[in-house]
Design a protein around this motif. Structure first.
Motif, PDB file in Angstrom:
ATOM      1  N   HIS A 353       0.831  -1.199   0.000  1.00  0.00           N
ATOM      2  CA  HIS A 353       0.000   0.000   0.000  1.00  0.00           C
ATOM      3  C   HIS A 353       0.876   1.263   0.000  1.00  0.00           C
ATOM      4  O   HIS A 353       0.521   2.262  -0.624  1.00  0.00           O
ATOM      5  CB  HIS A 353      -0.909   0.029   1.224  1.00  0.00           C
ATOM      6  CG  HIS A 353      -1.975  -1.030   1.189  1.00  0.00           C
ATOM      7  ND1 HIS A 353      -3.080  -0.990   2.012  1.00  0.00           N
ATOM      8  CD2 HIS A 353      -2.117  -2.139   0.428  1.00  0.00           C
ATOM      9  CE1 HIS A 353      -3.839  -2.048   1.758  1.00  0.00           C
ATOM     10  NE2 HIS A 353      -3.263  -2.759   0.820  1.00  0.00           N
ATOM     11  N   ARG A 354       2.000   1.197   0.677  1.00  0.00           N
ATOM     12  CA  ARG A 354       2.870   2.376   0.762  1.00  0.00           C
ATOM     13  C   ARG A 354       3.428   2.761  -0.606  1.00  0.00           C
ATOM     14  O   ARG A 354       3.620   3.942  -0.886  1.00  0.00           O
ATOM     15  CB  ARG A 354       4.032   2.102   1.724  1.00  0.00           C
ATOM     16  CG  ARG A 354       3.604   1.877   3.161  1.00  0.00           C
ATOM     17  CD  ARG A 354       4.803   1.579   4.050  1.00  0.00           C
ATOM     18  NE  ARG A 354       4.383   1.048   5.342  1.00  0.00           N
ATOM     19  CZ  ARG A 354       5.198   0.692   6.314  1.00  0.00           C
ATOM     20  NH1 ARG A 354       6.516   0.833   6.142  1.00  0.00           N
ATOM     21  NH2 ARG A 354       4.741   0.213   7.445  1.00  0.00           N
ATOM     22  N   GLU A 355       3.698   1.769  -1.428  1.00  0.00           N
ATOM     23  CA  GLU A 355       4.353   2.047  -2.703  1.00  0.00           C
ATOM     24  C   GLU A 355       3.370   2.472  -3.798  1.00  0.00           C
ATOM     25  O   GLU A 355       3.691   3.340  -4.605  1.00  0.00           O
ATOM     26  CB  GLU A 355       5.142   0.807  -3.161  1.00  0.00           C
ATOM     27  CG  GLU A 355       6.309   0.453  -2.260  1.00  0.00           C
ATOM     28  CD  GLU A 355       7.293   1.606  -2.102  1.00  0.00           C
ATOM     29  OE1 GLU A 355       7.560   2.309  -3.097  1.00  0.00           O
ATOM     30  OE2 GLU A 355       7.782   1.816  -0.972  1.00  0.00           O
ATOM     31  N   ILE A 356       2.197   1.858  -3.849  1.00  0.00           N
ATOM     32  CA  ILE A 356       1.282   2.164  -4.968  1.00  0.00           C
ATOM     33  C   ILE A 356      -0.063   2.719  -4.509  1.00  0.00           C
ATOM     34  O   ILE A 356      -0.918   3.016  -5.341  1.00  0.00           O
ATOM     35  CB  ILE A 356       1.049   0.921  -5.846  1.00  0.00           C
ATOM     36  CG1 ILE A 356       0.363  -0.191  -5.032  1.00  0.00           C
ATOM     37  CG2 ILE A 356       2.346   0.430  -6.451  1.00  0.00           C
ATOM     38  CD1 ILE A 356      -0.019  -1.386  -5.898  1.00  0.00           C
ATOM     39  N   GLY A 357      -0.241   2.900  -3.198  1.00  0.00           N
ATOM     40  CA  GLY A 357      -1.520   3.390  -2.694  1.00  0.00           C
ATOM     41  C   GLY A 357      -1.875   4.780  -3.201  1.00  0.00           C
ATOM     42  O   GLY A 357      -3.055   5.119  -3.336  1.00  0.00           O
ATOM     43  N   TRP A 358      -0.873   5.602  -3.501  1.00  0.00           N
ATOM     44  CA  TRP A 358      -1.115   6.973  -3.961  1.00  0.00           C
ATOM     45  C   TRP A 358      -1.943   7.011  -5.239  1.00  0.00           C
ATOM     46  O   TRP A 358      -2.629   8.001  -5.523  1.00  0.00           O
ATOM     47  CB  TRP A 358       0.217   7.685  -4.189  1.00  0.00           C
ATOM     48  CG  TRP A 358       1.053   7.084  -5.290  1.00  0.00           C
ATOM     49  CD1 TRP A 358       1.930   6.052  -5.179  1.00  0.00           C
ATOM     50  CD2 TRP A 358       1.069   7.482  -6.661  1.00  0.00           C
ATOM     51  NE1 TRP A 358       2.502   5.762  -6.389  1.00  0.00           N
ATOM     52  CE2 TRP A 358       1.990   6.632  -7.321  1.00  0.00           C
ATOM     53  CE3 TRP A 358       0.405   8.454  -7.403  1.00  0.00           C
ATOM     54  CZ2 TRP A 358       2.260   6.735  -8.688  1.00  0.00           C
ATOM     55  CZ3 TRP A 358       0.665   8.563  -8.764  1.00  0.00           C
ATOM     56  CH2 TRP A 358       1.583   7.708  -9.395  1.00  0.00           C
ATOM     57  N   MET A 359      -1.911   5.931  -6.018  1.00  0.00           N
ATOM     58  CA  MET A 359      -2.611   5.910  -7.303  1.00  0.00           C
ATOM     59  C   MET A 359      -4.135   5.936  -7.139  1.00  0.00           C
ATOM     60  O   MET A 359      -4.868   6.197  -8.093  1.00  0.00           O
ATOM     61  CB  MET A 359      -2.184   4.678  -8.097  1.00  0.00           C
ATOM     62  CG  MET A 359      -0.697   4.672  -8.434  1.00  0.00           C
ATOM     63  SD  MET A 359      -0.103   3.073  -9.039  1.00  0.00           S
ATOM     64  CE  MET A 359      -0.811   3.054 -10.671  1.00  0.00           C
ATOM     65  N   ALA A 360      -4.599   5.690  -5.921  1.00  0.00           N
ATOM     66  CA  ALA A 360      -6.048   5.720  -5.670  1.00  0.00           C
ATOM     67  C   ALA A 360      -6.589   7.133  -5.557  1.00  0.00           C
ATOM     68  O   ALA A 360      -7.805   7.343  -5.643  1.00  0.00           O
ATOM     69  CB  ALA A 360      -6.359   4.949  -4.376  1.00  0.00           C
ATOM     70  N   TYR A 361      -5.714   8.124  -5.362  1.00  0.00           N
ATOM     71  CA  TYR A 361      -6.178   9.466  -4.989  1.00  0.00           C
ATOM     72  C   TYR A 361      -5.951  10.526  -6.064  1.00  0.00           C
ATOM     73  O   TYR A 361      -6.012  11.716  -5.796  1.00  0.00           O
ATOM     74  CB  TYR A 361      -5.481   9.890  -3.685  1.00  0.00           C
ATOM     75  CG  TYR A 361      -5.576   8.838  -2.616  1.00  0.00           C
ATOM     76  CD1 TYR A 361      -6.820   8.467  -2.101  1.00  0.00           C
ATOM     77  CD2 TYR A 361      -4.457   8.163  -2.148  1.00  0.00           C
ATOM     78  CE1 TYR A 361      -6.931   7.473  -1.139  1.00  0.00           C
ATOM     79  CE2 TYR A 361      -4.559   7.170  -1.178  1.00  0.00           C
ATOM     80  CZ  TYR A 361      -5.794   6.833  -0.682  1.00  0.00           C
ATOM     81  OH  TYR A 361      -5.912   5.839   0.256  1.00  0.00           O
ATOM     82  N   VAL A 362      -5.713  10.098  -7.299  1.00  0.00           N
ATOM     83  CA  VAL A 362      -5.391  11.038  -8.379  1.00  0.00           C
ATOM     84  C   VAL A 362      -6.637  11.684  -8.975  1.00  0.00           C
ATOM     85  O   VAL A 362      -6.690  12.899  -9.186  1.00  0.00           O
ATOM     86  CB  VAL A 362      -4.582  10.326  -9.489  1.00  0.00           C
ATOM     87  CG1 VAL A 362      -4.325  11.282 -10.653  1.00  0.00           C
ATOM     88  CG2 VAL A 362      -3.262   9.798  -8.927  1.00  0.00           C
ATOM     89  N   THR A 363      -7.660  10.884  -9.249  1.00  0.00           N
ATOM     90  CA  THR A 363      -8.821  11.362 -10.002  1.00  0.00           C
ATOM     91  C   THR A 363      -9.505  12.552  -9.334  1.00  0.00           C
ATOM     92  O   THR A 363      -9.708  12.573  -8.126  1.00  0.00           O
ATOM     93  CB  THR A 363      -9.857  10.240 -10.159  1.00  0.00           C
ATOM     94  OG1 THR A 363      -9.224   9.093 -10.700  1.00  0.00           O
ATOM     95  CG2 THR A 363     -10.984  10.678 -11.095  1.00  0.00           C
ATOM     96  N   GLN A 364      -9.855  13.534 -10.160  1.00  0.00           N
ATOM     97  CA  GLN A 364     -10.689  14.649  -9.705  1.00  0.00           C
ATOM     98  C   GLN A 364     -11.878  14.770 -10.641  1.00  0.00           C
ATOM     99  O   GLN A 364     -11.776  14.478 -11.826  1.00  0.00           O
ATOM    100  CB  GLN A 364      -9.900  15.959  -9.693  1.00  0.00           C
ATOM    101  CG  GLN A 364      -8.821  15.996  -8.628  1.00  0.00           C
ATOM    102  CD  GLN A 364      -8.283  17.388  -8.400  1.00  0.00           C
ATOM    103  OE1 GLN A 364      -7.706  17.985  -9.286  1.00  0.00           O
ATOM    104  NE2 GLN A 364      -8.468  17.904  -7.195  1.00  0.00           N
TER     105      GLN A 364
END
Length: 418
Positions: A353-364
Motif C-alpha cells: 500500500h505504501r508504494e502504490i496506494g497513492w494511485m487511488a487518490y489522483v482522479t478529480q
C-alpha cells in the motif's frame, strides 16, 4: 423582467435542453472508445458548444443558466455529504486519519509552493495584483486536495473490487472531500476579505468567516430535517412518489444554496452537511429513500453541470495554461506519493500500500470542478483565467486517475476474477 428578457431566458434554457442529449452521447462515445470517464465527455461537449467555440451557448445564455449550475452544485454537495457514513468509517479509523492528514498536508504544501512559482508566469497576473498571489495559491492547493467519491465507486463497481485497500482508499476519499469543502469555505472567506474588503479588521473578518461556516451548517441541518416531512408523505404509486422526492431534493438544494449566498455563507458546505445529516441521523427507511432518490438525480445532475462547466472555459487561453498546469499536476502526483507513503507508515498499512496506494487518490471530478466553478461565480471580474488554469489541472487528473486506480487495485489482487 420585460418580455424580451423572458424570451432571451427561454432561448437559453432551450439551448441547454438541446445540448444535454448531445453531451450524453459524446460522454458514452468517450467512455466506450477512448476509455475516458463519462463526465469528461460531458465537459468536452460543453467546451465545443460554448461561446469560445461554436457559440451554441452564448455568454448571455450562461448567465441565464447560472441558477441551474448552482442547483447542480448543491446536489453535488449533498451527494458528497451522503457518502460520509460514520458507522462504516469507524472500523478503519486509525489508517484513515493518518492517510487523510499526511496526504492533505503534503499536497497542500507542495501544490501551494508550485502555484506560487508558476501563477506569476500566466496571464492571470494581468488581472490580479501580486500581493493577492498567496490567496490564489492557497485556493488552488485546497482544490487540489479534492478527489472524487463518485468516480471511485464507479471504478470499484466496474472491477467488482473488494479488500482492505479498496475499503480504506474509499473511506479516505470520502473523508478528504468533506475536509476539503470545509477548508475551501475558509479560503473563500479569506478571498472575500482580500479582494472586496481590504480595509476591514482581519480578526473581525476571521470571526465573521467562522460565523458564516456555522450559518451554512445550520442551514444544512435545517434542510435535512425539513425534508423528512416530504419523505414521510404517503402517495400511492411508485412513480409519483419518486417524482415528489426528487423534486423535494432539488428544491432543498436550491433553497440551501440560495439562502447561503444571501447570508454570505458557503453554499457547498451547507449542502454537504445536509447530505451527511440525512445519512447519519435519519431512521433507516427514510435514509434509504433519500439515498435512492439522490442516486436517481445524480446522472442528470452531472450531465447538466459538466456540460455547462465546459461551456464556461475560454478555449483560446488553454494553450497558455497547459505548461503551468502540467507542472502543478506533476507536483500533485509527487505530493500524493509522499503523503500516502508517510500516512501508510503512521497507520501501519502494508508495504504494498505504501508504494502504490497513492494511485487511488489522483482522479478529480465533481467536487473539484464544483469548487473551481464557485470561485468563478464569486469573483467573475478576475477569476476567468484562474478557472481555466484549475480546469486544465483537473482534466489531467480526471483523464489519468481512473486508470491508475484500476492498476493499483489489480496489482494488489483486489479485483474480482472473471
Amino acid at each position: 423582467m420585460d418580455s424580451a428578457g423572458v424570451a432571451g431566458m427561454a432561448r437559453s434554457y432551450l439551448a441547454a435542453a438541446l445540448l444535454l442529449p448531445t453531451a450524453s452521447a459524446v460522454g458514452q462515445l468517450c467512455r466506450r472508445h477512448l476509455k475516458l470517464a463519462l463526465i469528461t465527455g460531458f465537459f468536452l461537449s460543453g467546451v465545443l458548444c460554448g461561446p469560445s467555440c461554436l457559440g451554441f451557448l452564448t455568454d448571455g445564455a450562461l448567465r441565464d443558466l447560472a441558477f441551474v449550475e448552482k442547483v447542480c452544485l448543491g446536489l453535488i454537495g449533498i451527494s458528497a455529504g451522503s457518502e460520509l457514513q460514520l458507522k462504516e468509517l469507524r472500523n478503519v479509523g486509525n489508517q484513515i486519519f493518518s492517510l487523510v492528514l499526511s496526504i492533505c498536508v503534503a499536497t497542500w504544501v507542495i501544490v501551494f509552493a508550485s502555484a506560487m512559482v508558476l501563477l506569476p508566469k500566466t496571464t492571470l497576473m494581468g488581472t490580479v495584483s501580486e500581493d493577492k498571489l498567496p490567496v490564489l495559491a492557497s485556493i488552488a492547493a485546497t482544490i487540489m486536495l479534492a478527489r472524487s467519491p463518485a468516480s471511485a465507486v464507479a471504478v470499484l463497481k466496474e472491477l467488482e473490487a473488494k479488500g482492505p485497500f479498496a475499503t480504506v482508499s474509499l473511506a479516505v476519499i470520502i473523508v478528504k472531500d468533506v475536509l476539503v469543502i470545509v477548508l475551501f469555505s475558509i479560503n473563500l472567506g479569506i478571498a472575500r476579505l482580500s479582494f472586496h474588503r481590504e480595509d476591514d479588521n482581519v480578526v473581525l473578518g476571521a470571526i465573521e468567516t467562522l460565523f458564516k461556516i456555522n450559518v451554512a451548517a445550520a442551514l444544512g441541518v435545517f434542510g435535512a430535517f425539513a425534508q423528512r416531512t416530504v419523505f414521510q408523505v404517503k402517495i400511492s404509486g411508485e412513480r409519483p412518489r419518486a417524482y415528489l422526492r426528487a423534486a423535494s431534493l432539488i428544491v432543498c438544494a436550491a433553497f440551501v444554496f440560495h439562502v447561503s449566498e444571501i447570508l454570505g455563507a458557503e453554499p457547498l458546505l451547507g449542502c454537504l452537511i445536509l447530505g451527511a445529516t440525512k445519512v447519519n441521523l435519519e431512521p433507516n427507511p427514510t435514509r434509504q429513500d433519500f439515498v435512492q432518490a439522490l442516486h436517481g438525480l445524480m446522472p442528470t445532475t452531472y450531465l447538466s453541470f459538466f456540460a455547462l462547466a465546459g461551456a464556461s472555459v475560454h478555449v483560446d487561453t488553454l494553450p497558455h495554461f497547459f505548461q503551468p498546469a502540467f507542472f502543478v499536476y506533476s507536483a500533485r502526483l509527487l505530493s500524493l506519493y509522499v503523503g500516502t507513503k508517510v500516512g501508510c507508515k503512521l497507520g501501519n498499512s502494508s508495504a504494498n500500500h505504501r508504494e502504490i496506494g497513492w494511485m487511488a487518490y489522483v482522479t478529480q471530478a465533481g467536487i473539484a470542478m464544483g469548487l473551481s466553478k464557485s470561485v468563478l461565480l464569486q469573483f467573475p471580474e478576475w477569476a476567468g483565467p484562474f478557472y481555466t488554469f484549475l480546469v486544465c489541472v483537473i482534466l489531467m487528473n480526471q483523464i489519468t486517475g481512473p486508470t491508475m486506480y484500476k492498476a493499483a487495485l489489480t496489482a494488489l489482487g483486489e479485483v474480482a476474477a472473471k
